[in-house]
Design a protein around this motif. Structure first.
Motif, PDB file in Angstrom:
ATOM      1  N   VAL A 276       0.822  -1.227   0.157  1.00 25.73           N
ATOM      2  CA  VAL A 276      -0.010  -0.036  -0.008  1.00 25.73           C
ATOM      3  C   VAL A 276       0.935   1.203  -0.172  1.00 25.73           C
ATOM      4  CG1 VAL A 276      -1.663   1.444   1.250  1.00 25.73           C
ATOM      5  CG2 VAL A 276      -2.067  -1.161   1.120  1.00 25.73           C
ATOM      6  N   MET A 277       2.043   1.139   0.802  1.00 26.46           N
ATOM      7  CA  MET A 277       3.012   2.484   0.887  1.00 26.46           C
ATOM      8  C   MET A 277       3.345   2.559  -0.745  1.00 26.46           C
ATOM      9  SD  MET A 277       3.441   3.615   4.081  1.00 26.46           S
ATOM     10  CE  MET A 277       2.060   3.270   5.124  1.00 26.46           C
ATOM     11  N   GLY A 278       4.138   1.519  -1.185  1.00 28.57           N
ATOM     12  CA  GLY A 278       4.710   1.661  -2.432  1.00 28.57           C
ATOM     13  C   GLY A 278       3.517   2.135  -3.421  1.00 28.57           C
ATOM     14  N   ALA A 279       2.559   1.822  -3.321  1.00 29.31           N
ATOM     15  CA  ALA A 279       1.594   2.279  -4.349  1.00 29.31           C
ATOM     16  C   ALA A 279       0.963   3.394  -4.053  1.00 29.31           C
ATOM     17  CB  ALA A 279       0.253   1.208  -4.385  1.00 29.31           C
ATOM     18  N   GLY A 280       0.935   4.109  -2.908  1.00 30.09           N
ATOM     19  CA  GLY A 280       0.149   5.421  -2.584  1.00 30.09           C
ATOM     20  C   GLY A 280       1.851   6.352  -2.785  1.00 30.09           C
ATOM     21  N   TRP A 281       2.901   5.886  -2.533  1.00 28.79           N
ATOM     22  CA  TRP A 281       4.099   6.858  -3.091  1.00 28.79           C
ATOM     23  C   TRP A 281       3.856   6.923  -4.456  1.00 28.79           C
ATOM     24  CZ3 TRP A 281       8.304   5.036  -6.019  1.00 28.79           C
ATOM     25  CH2 TRP A 281       9.361   5.857  -5.757  1.00 28.79           C
ATOM     26  N   ALA A 282       3.691   6.113  -5.332  1.00 26.94           N
ATOM     27  CA  ALA A 282       3.624   6.260  -6.759  1.00 26.94           C
ATOM     28  C   ALA A 282       2.432   6.830  -7.477  1.00 26.94           C
ATOM     29  CB  ALA A 282       3.848   4.824  -7.224  1.00 26.94           C
ATOM     30  N   GLY A 283       1.615   7.016  -6.417  1.00 27.15           N
ATOM     31  CA  GLY A 283       0.480   7.972  -6.895  1.00 27.15           C
ATOM     32  C   GLY A 283      -1.072   7.263  -7.353  1.00 27.15           C
ATOM     33  N   SER A 284      -0.964   5.742  -6.861  1.00 27.37           N
ATOM     34  CA  SER A 284      -2.354   5.171  -6.717  1.00 27.37           C
ATOM     35  C   SER A 284      -2.962   5.387  -5.342  1.00 27.37           C
ATOM     36  CB  SER A 284      -2.203   3.652  -7.257  1.00 27.37           C
ATOM     37  OG  SER A 284      -2.090   3.574  -8.576  1.00 27.37           O
ATOM     38  N   ARG A 285      -4.245   5.085  -5.522  1.00 32.53           N
ATOM     39  CA  ARG A 285      -4.905   5.093  -4.050  1.00 32.53           C
ATOM     40  C   ARG A 285      -5.065   3.650  -3.636  1.00 32.53           C
ATOM     41  NH1 ARG A 285      -9.492   9.781  -3.798  1.00 32.53           N
ATOM     42  NH2 ARG A 285      -7.971  11.577  -3.671  1.00 32.53           N
ATOM     43  N   ALA A 286      -4.518   3.448  -2.541  1.00 35.51           N
ATOM     44  CA  ALA A 286      -4.590   2.136  -2.288  1.00 35.51           C
ATOM     45  C   ALA A 286      -4.744   2.006  -0.656  1.00 35.51           C
ATOM     46  CB  ALA A 286      -2.971   1.597  -2.390  1.00 35.51           C
ATOM     47  N   MET A 298       1.599  -3.933  11.707  1.00 35.49           N
ATOM     48  CA  MET A 298       1.772  -2.638  10.549  1.00 35.49           C
ATOM     49  C   MET A 298       2.458  -1.550  11.215  1.00 35.49           C
ATOM     50  SD  MET A 298      -1.725  -2.977   8.252  1.00 35.49           S
ATOM     51  CE  MET A 298      -2.431  -4.597   7.586  1.00 35.49           C
ATOM     52  N   ASN A 299       2.351  -1.556  12.281  1.00 32.34           N
ATOM     53  CA  ASN A 299       2.973  -0.555  13.222  1.00 32.34           C
ATOM     54  C   ASN A 299       4.134   0.197  12.600  1.00 32.34           C
ATOM     55  OD1 ASN A 299       2.300   0.502  16.370  1.00 32.34           O
ATOM     56  ND2 ASN A 299       1.169  -1.163  15.475  1.00 32.34           N
ATOM     57  N   GLU A 300       5.403  -0.474  12.273  1.00 31.64           N
ATOM     58  CA  GLU A 300       6.583   0.194  11.771  1.00 31.64           C
ATOM     59  C   GLU A 300       6.208   0.942  10.488  1.00 31.64           C
ATOM     60  OE1 GLU A 300       9.671  -2.613  10.800  1.00 31.64           O
ATOM     61  OE2 GLU A 300      11.125  -0.992  10.995  1.00 31.64           O
ATOM     62  N   PHE A 301       5.339   0.403   9.651  1.00 31.67           N
ATOM     63  CA  PHE A 301       5.186   1.000   8.361  1.00 31.67           C
ATOM     64  C   PHE A 301       4.323   2.159   8.539  1.00 31.67           C
ATOM     65  CE2 PHE A 301       6.561  -2.333   5.305  1.00 31.67           C
ATOM     66  CZ  PHE A 301       7.277  -1.283   4.353  1.00 31.67           C
TER      67      PHE A 301
ATOM     68  N   GLY B  82      13.524   7.637  -5.324  1.00 38.60           N
ATOM     69  CA  GLY B  82      13.934   6.457  -4.605  1.00 38.60           C
ATOM     70  C   GLY B  82      13.213   6.554  -3.377  1.00 38.60           C
ATOM     71  N   PHE B  83      13.229   5.099  -2.962  1.00 39.69           N
ATOM     72  CA  PHE B  83      12.419   4.996  -1.697  1.00 39.69           C
ATOM     73  C   PHE B  83      13.215   3.943  -0.687  1.00 39.69           C
ATOM     74  CE2 PHE B  83       7.872   4.462  -0.284  1.00 39.69           C
ATOM     75  CZ  PHE B  83       8.051   4.038   0.818  1.00 39.69           C
ATOM     76  N   ASN B  84      13.645   4.418   0.368  1.00 34.28           N
ATOM     77  CA  ASN B  84      14.371   3.680   1.287  1.00 34.28           C
ATOM     78  C   ASN B  84      13.577   3.226   2.392  1.00 34.28           C
ATOM     79  OD1 ASN B  84      17.281   4.603   3.294  1.00 34.28           O
ATOM     80  ND2 ASN B  84      16.517   2.609   2.977  1.00 34.28           N
ATOM     81  N   ALA B  85      13.025   2.047   2.353  1.00 33.84           N
ATOM     82  CA  ALA B  85      11.815   1.507   2.913  1.00 33.84           C
ATOM     83  C   ALA B  85      12.656   0.950   4.312  1.00 33.84           C
ATOM     84  CB  ALA B  85      11.450   0.228   2.405  1.00 33.84           C
ATOM     85  N   VAL B  86      11.385   0.310   5.192  1.00 33.80           N
ATOM     86  CA  VAL B  86      11.800  -0.263   6.395  1.00 33.80           C
ATOM     87  C   VAL B  86      12.567  -1.686   6.299  1.00 33.80           C
ATOM     88  CG1 VAL B  86       9.984   0.962   7.846  1.00 33.80           C
ATOM     89  CG2 VAL B  86       9.559  -1.388   6.884  1.00 33.80           C
ATOM     90  N   HIS B  87      13.079  -2.100   7.271  1.00 34.65           N
ATOM     91  CA  HIS B  87      14.159  -3.145   7.183  1.00 34.65           C
ATOM     92  C   HIS B  87      13.450  -4.337   6.912  1.00 34.65           C
ATOM     93  CE1 HIS B  87      17.837  -5.197   7.771  1.00 34.65           C
ATOM     94  NE2 HIS B  87      17.973  -5.132   9.216  1.00 34.65           N
ATOM     95  N   GLY B  88      14.200  -4.893   5.730  1.00 39.34           N
ATOM     96  CA  GLY B  88      13.541  -6.427   5.073  1.00 39.34           C
ATOM     97  C   GLY B  88      12.240  -5.948   4.275  1.00 39.34           C
ATOM     98  N   ARG B  89      11.718  -4.973   4.047  1.00 37.43           N
ATOM     99  CA  ARG B  89      10.133  -4.799   3.420  1.00 37.43           C
ATOM    100  C   ARG B  89      10.418  -4.178   2.251  1.00 37.43           C
ATOM    101  NH1 ARG B  89       9.707  -8.735   7.124  1.00 37.43           N
ATOM    102  NH2 ARG B  89       9.612  -7.566   9.505  1.00 37.43           N
ATOM    103  N   MET B  90      11.679  -4.227   1.541  1.00 38.93           N
ATOM    104  CA  MET B  90      11.660  -3.369   0.292  1.00 38.93           C
ATOM    105  C   MET B  90      10.894  -4.124  -0.711  1.00 38.93           C
ATOM    106  SD  MET B  90      13.137  -4.152  -2.889  1.00 38.93           S
ATOM    107  CE  MET B  90      14.751  -4.875  -2.588  1.00 38.93           C
ATOM    108  N   PRO B  91      10.928  -5.302  -0.778  1.00 42.69           N
ATOM    109  CA  PRO B  91       9.884  -6.225  -1.762  1.00 42.69           C
ATOM    110  C   PRO B  91       8.583  -5.745  -1.709  1.00 42.69           C
ATOM    111  CG  PRO B  91      11.484  -7.735  -0.685  1.00 42.69           C
ATOM    112  CD  PRO B  91      11.424  -6.491   0.024  1.00 42.69           C
TER     113      PRO B  91
END
Lengths: 611, 351
Positions: A276-286, A298-301, B82-91
């Motif tokens: 969801v983070m990746g898609a939101g970052w790239a401009g899709s609503r996720a 999910m806390n860390e994200f 670029g996107f520097n994600a949290v540890h182990g969760r890049m994929p």
């Protein structure tokens, strides 16, 4: 024996069944038939974390007055599960009724002498007409619907119409269902005496629809422009992803059958929110949908989203308890978890829908908020709203409404020389501008990171850069207050020093409790909170009352904690009314608890007056 | 001299690629890694590969997790997001971005801690899904940023700088990637740019999941005698199964290769992978044979490098999801928001 209960359009019927026996569709049919008679119902599945064999109940509250919350007590028990017989018999109100399968005799000790017994030989009736064991099981359910339809006065044609609709396309199932229904109805007509519970046509349903909150939220995501759902199955949120998929299949295919959406079942909740983070970052609503245990993962994200300012929507369909807790029971116990999710200083907006109509509205609005504020927005449903079907106002959408993508610089902006610094407060509202990847060959690229950064997204370990960013995030939080749904206030008929604050699925029980209080001459001003951060009017409401009850469905008074923490309210001003056994809160509970506390408060205050 | 900015001036005689970019246009900020770190060589190889395949720099999207390796996307191709994600969760983050914007080229950079320990689950599932990306693990067998603990790719029996011996079996990410369905799998060595650059070029041109394990010695904590990830050890045990050139669809085909057994594979985007076999019995088109070969060589303590497997006709996640041609992040209100009449129909069905 007390007088048998006599009531028209105002009683509770409860079905006790075995999970996996196919009772759900028959019971649902019963509720829908009553709705078609123009009489409101509040209906609830009470089910175990199991697929087959454990007890399950379906409770239908019939209320011409329109009270949809759980009432408590049972007037007519349809007891089809020997495992729970004793408890089911015990739960019936004095003067109530029990319908049971009389194919095999039961000893008198198994009954109560203050209830009316209604025996119908369901197994025998069905066995005489059907051979296949699964058919016998399924049609027994329709057969008892025939019995109670006749007892309560549901028009047979209504049931037949609903059966015809349900089996459209599987037409050969329609006649056997009619037959099973008729077996029960005819037996009752010829053998069972009328009872005191009756249904009568009314005109109290109006244009309302009957739908569960999860499906409504999934549909809200479709209208809100969500293109991507990443999720991991968890009760009670699963049907939200399924609802999104169902409506996307119907509404989001192009001419060639290609999808304008994507759904990925991830390996766990961490991957779900990461996608969801990746898609939101790239401009899709996720979005993702989950329940408390998923939020824990999910806390860390979520903290990343707060600090790096990446949009995301999380639907949290709350269930009961810490750890695995009570997966199939309802609570409002994730407020603190969601509000301050992740390490370090963080806070996250939450929306609190109270019914499926608001699930739809907030489900769409959450995406505008997430895009505009570039942060995670939680939509806090619970099992009671999410998985139960509710009679609710129809979904509405304004044709002129546009998706608000927030502050995004386009190729044209960058080409015209609009300056870009990812975390700069250009407009004074503390909300920065962003760019989507791949926008421009030489301008607008930046590096997103969860480590400390300066206004231009460069790595920085300078204290000033850090505090400047964190203070801007606090100012952004202030801006949010005027964008999230405002609280709804209902004033008592008379001026009163007492107020009550509540939220989410407590609403139907609260409405009924407020009416009961007014009828007794007890006056309470009420405020339904619909979002976090709280608007100033929430604290103004608290200031303008001597004591304010805070009604919530958790043990630790989480909403009260948030009010105290965020508004500097003195804890003694807020009196908690807490219900957390996993069943939905009832008006009876609220009335009793608040009445006791009002009485206790008067007793405590009395000696001071003497002085 | 990491505090000095790179001068933006280009020498006018610098070679340009088909898009008119010089190699300098693919550079990033100055690295903050240790002098001599293998990871910087990999960044240089990525820069070279992007330059050579004529990739418009802003069409790249760079992802990483946490650790030394994950810092590197800041050190190459600055015009890319670029996107520097949290540890182990890049994929997962890369997967989400790829779903949103399928028109970009995706590069994930990770380390052995990030991918084989904390992130093993996400690594595995990304390989399964066929996300169209290049996934590079800069594998040094050690936790560098926390000063020298063993990672999950450390070989059993390998020694730490202070002498402790690793007792746990190593995770071989190449074997996992092969088993889990990656459609382009290679291994290389940060000290062998001639092998690494074509491998990255082929990966960036590949449709589907391309995984490259790059042994990249840690000069600070894992370059001593007794380590199986040191420069000396890897040079002594490196067994390349093939050498490869990548010919982009636009590039003129030059016949400057040495005679020998040549094999060509045409990829989905029209690029051609041209191999010279170094090992007679190695065929990178057979997944199971590759697994067996790698297993045998690992037993013998050899580090097999080269292009180990490729399926040039692989499908990717978007094929499976059947998404529209337009990237999801470019769909408009008209594409996304159904008409009010549809909502009225839904309402009617719920009465």
């Amino acid at each position: 024996m007390p007088k048998p209960i006599a009531a028209t359009n105002d009683f509770v019927v409860k079905f006790a069944n075995v999970n996996g026996s196919g009772s759900a569709s028959a019971n649902g049919l019963f509720a829908k038939a009553i709705l078609r008679m123009g009489v409101p119902v509040g209906a609830r599945n009470i089910f175990p974390s199991n697929i087959q064999g454990l007890p399950t109940w379906y409770e239908v509250r019939v209320s011409e007055a329109g009270w949809l919350g759980r009432r408590g007590g049972v007037d007519l028990m349809v007891a089809m599960n020997p495992q729970t017989w004793d408890a089911d018999v015990k739960g019936i109100e004095p003067g109530g009724y029990i319908l049971y399968d009389s194919s095999k005799p039961l000893p008198a000790s198994k009954f109560r002498d203050d209830i009316t017994l209604i025996g119908a030989p369901l197994t025998e009736l069905i066995a005489a007409e059907f051979i296949n064991p699964r058919e016998r099981q399924l049609f027994k359910n329709i057969c008892y619907i025939g019995v109670i339809a006749h007892l309560l006065g549901i028009e047979p044609d209504l049931v037949k119409q609903l059966l015809t609709d349900e089996f459209k396309g599987k037409d050969k199932l329609i006649q056997p269902n009619f037959k099973a229904f008729e077996l029960g109805r005819a037996y009752t007509e010829n053998n069972i005496a009328p009872i005191g519970l009756k249904l009568r046509r009314a005109d109290k349903v109006g244009d309302r629809i009957f739908v569960e909150g999860n499906e409504a939220a999934g549909l809200g995501a479709v209208y809100g422009g969500a293109t991507f759902c990443a999720w991991y199955p968890i009760t009670p949120s699963t049907s939200l992803a399924e609802g999104f998929e169902k409506h996307c299949r119907a509404l989001r295919k192009d001419g060639e059958g290609k999808s304008r959406y994507a759904i990925v079942q991830a390996e766990d909740e961490i991957a779900s929110i990461g996608m969801v983070m990746g898609a939101g970052w790239a401009g899709s609503r996720a979005f993702t949908c989950t329940s408390g245990p998923g939020i824990s993962l999910m806390n860390e994200f979520v903290g990343f989203s707060y600090y790096a300012e990446v949009p995301a929507v999380i639907f949290d369909v709350q269930r009961g308890g810490p750890s695995t807790g009570m997966p199939t029971r309802t609570q409002q116990s994730d407020l603190l978890l969601a509000a301050y999710a992740s390490h370090g200083d963080t806070k996250h907006p939450m929306l609190f829908p109270a019914n499926p109509t608001e699930c739809f509205e907030f489900g769409a609005q959450a995406f505008d908020l997430a895009d505009f504020f570039q942060t995670t927005v939680f939509v806090m449903l619970d099992l009671d709203i999410g998985m139960q079907e509710w009679l609710t106002a129809p979904f509405k959408w304004d044709e002129k409404r546009r998706l608000n993508r927030g502050k995004v610089l386009s190729y044209e902006h960058l080409e015209q020389g609009v300056p870009f610094g990812r975390y700069r407060d250009v407009d004074g509202d503390a909300v920065p501008y962003r760019t989507y990847p791949g926008t421009h060959p030489s301008k607008g690229a930046y590096f997103t990171r969860g480590s400390s950064h300066d206004k231009d997204a460069r790595y920085s370990e300078r204290g000033e850069d850090y505090t400047e960013g964190m203070e801007r995030l606090l100012r952004k939080w202030q801006t949010m207050k005027s964008h999230v749904p405002a609280p709804i206030r209902k004033n008592a008929n008379k001026r009163t020093p007492d107020g009550v604050i509540y939220f989410g699925s407590t609403e139907p029980a609260m409405d009924e409790a407020l009416a009961a209080f007014e009828a007794r001459g007890v006056h309470l001003d009420a405020l339904r909170v619909r979002a976090f951060p709280f608007q100033d009017e929430v604290f103004e409401f608290i200031r303008s009352h001597e004591q304010v009850f805070v009604v919530e469905q958790n043990r630790d008074a989480q909403l009260k904690s948030l009010l105290v923490n965020e508004g500097g309210v003195h804890p003694a001003r807020l009196v908690s009314v807490l219900h957390y056994d996993g069943t939905p809160i009832t008006a009876r509970f609220i009335v009793r608890d608040i009445a006791d506390k009002l009485k206790a408060g008067q007793a405590a205050a009395a000696p001071e007056k003497v002085k | 001299m990491t505090y000095l900015a790179k001068p933006p001036l280009h020498h006018p005689s610098l070679e340009k690629n088909a898009l008119g970019f010089t190699r300098r246009d693919y550079e990033g900020r100055i690295s903050t890694l240790c002098a001599g770190c293998g990871h910087d060589s990999i960044s240089a190889a990525i820069i070279q590969a992007c330059f050579e395949i004529d990739l418009a720099p802003h069409r790249l999207a760079k992802f990483s997790g946490i650790g030394c390796s994950s810092k590197t996307p800041d050190y190459f191709v600055s015009p890319a997001h670029g996107f520097n994600a949290v540890h182990g969760r890049m994929p997962s983050v890369l997967t989400g971005a790829n779903i949103a914007a399928k028109d970009l080229i995706y590069l994930g950079v990770s380390g052995d801690g990030d991918s084989a320990s904390i992130g093993l689950g996400q690594f595995a599932h990304a390989m399964r899904r066929g996300v169209n990306m290049t996934y590079i693990v800069e594998n040094n067998g050690v936790y560098g940023l926390t000063k020298g603990q063993f990672s999950a790719t450390s070989d059993k029996g390998s020694k730490a700088k202070k002498g402790a011996e690793n007792k746990d079996s190593a995770i071989d990410l190449v074997m996992l990637a092969l088993q889990l369905g990656a459609s382009y799998v290679g291994r290389s060595f940060s000290g062998d740019k001639a092998q690494l650059v074509p491998l990255i070029k082929g990966a960036l041109s590949h449709k589907g999941t391309a995984f490259i394990d790059v042994i990249s010695p840690c000069v600070a904590f894992n370059n001593h005698v007794g380590s199986t990830k040191s420069f000396d050890y890897v040079r002594a045990h490196n067994e390349a199964v093939n050498r490869m050139d990548v010919i982009t669809p636009r590039a003129p085909i030059r016949a400057d290769y040495e005679p020998g057994e040549l094999k060509e594979v045409r990829q989905h985007d029209g690029s051609i992978l041209r191999f010279r076999k170094l090992e007679d019995d190695y065929d990178p088109s057979r997944r199971n044979a590759a697994l067996a070969y790698l297993g045998r060589k690992a037993m013998a303590g050899e580090i097999v490098t080269g292009l180990l497997y490729v399926d040039p006709d692989a499908h990717d996640l978007h094929d499976a999801l059947n998404t529209v041609e337009t990237p999801l992040n470019k769909l408009t209100d008209a594409d996304l928001v159904p008409p009010v009449s549809a909502l009225e129909k839904i309402n009617a069905g719920l009465r």
